[in-house]
Design a protein around this motif. Sequence first.
Motif, PDB file in Angstrom:
ATOM      1  N   SER A 166      46.038 -25.399  23.863  1.00 14.79           N
ATOM      2  CA  SER A 166      44.626 -25.469  24.246  1.00 14.79           C
ATOM      3  C   SER A 166      44.263 -26.866  24.709  1.00 14.79           C
ATOM      4  N   SER A 187      43.176 -27.909  28.495  1.00 14.31           N
ATOM      5  CA  SER A 187      41.860 -28.524  28.621  1.00 14.31           C
ATOM      6  C   SER A 187      41.952 -29.883  29.305  1.00 14.31           C
ATOM      7  N   PHE A 194      42.721 -21.760  29.940  1.00 16.20           N
ATOM      8  CA  PHE A 194      41.673 -22.717  29.587  1.00 16.20           C
ATOM      9  C   PHE A 194      41.471 -23.767  30.679  1.00 16.20           C
TER      10      PHE A 194
END
Length: 294
Positions: free
Chosen positions: A12, A16, A253
């Motif tokens: 993640s 990101s 993401f």
Amino acid sequence: MNNTVLGAICLSLAASIWGSMYVVSKYVLDFIPPITLVWLRYVVAFFVLYLILRISQNQNKNPEKFEKKDWLLLGWIGFIGYFVSISFQFIGTKLSDAHTGALITSATPAFIVIFARLVLKERLTTRKIFSLLLATIGVAIVVGWDSSLGSHLWGSIILVGAAITWALLSVYVKVASYNHSSLTITTYAILFALIFTTPFMLWEIQTNNIVLNTEIILGVLYLGTVSTAGAFFLWNKGMEMIDAGIGSLFFFFQPLVGSFLGWLLLNERLDLNFFLGGALILLGVLVVTLKKKS
């Protein structure tokens, strides 16, 4: 904290960070041509990672051993992922547009699932397929579908190549992690990518002007340390800790964070599609990562 949760956090964070890279790259690319910028990123990233690797090796009483096949695998990862895939992303986006690039490269997780089945023999479960479908629909809603997509034929083909090669990288990083640490894999794969990129960088700087000031230098340092060294390491570490098919979903993401930061920092507009698509992406990730209690 179990490996699945920790791996999910690493993936993640990596995706990101790549989403945030769009804002910095948008500014720096006005002054430094793309292949040269990739080369500078790799120079900074390699020296940062190599310094950390040396410190880690000095503290480790059992140093890692390398055979010829290990170097060939690291060279393959550096070539297919950090050289070919990144170059294809730049070239494909230049021949089409950033919108088309975001949409097509969102197919990467699907290719990761396929290659994980072929190379790693991972099970292709109904939950994985359903999660992938949910998240893919979510990305399509966030990015939107452009009717001009078909007019960028060569750009679209090259962007599909970028998605396939990054999927291969993700799977072979998992193979390399059986014998070497994520730090080692990332460091030496970037070194090989730096070698492959150098001839193209030397050609590019002969035909382009490069402007450097404090803001641009800080931007390059950010891209090299955080977006390259940090994010590549986190992605490889996450892929090491969980199934490649599950880890692939966290790639989604990237466009989500990129869209949010575009709104926050560049005054780009967010509409209902962003929140609807984002909810589907998060739901897809939750479905595949949250296991039923026995």
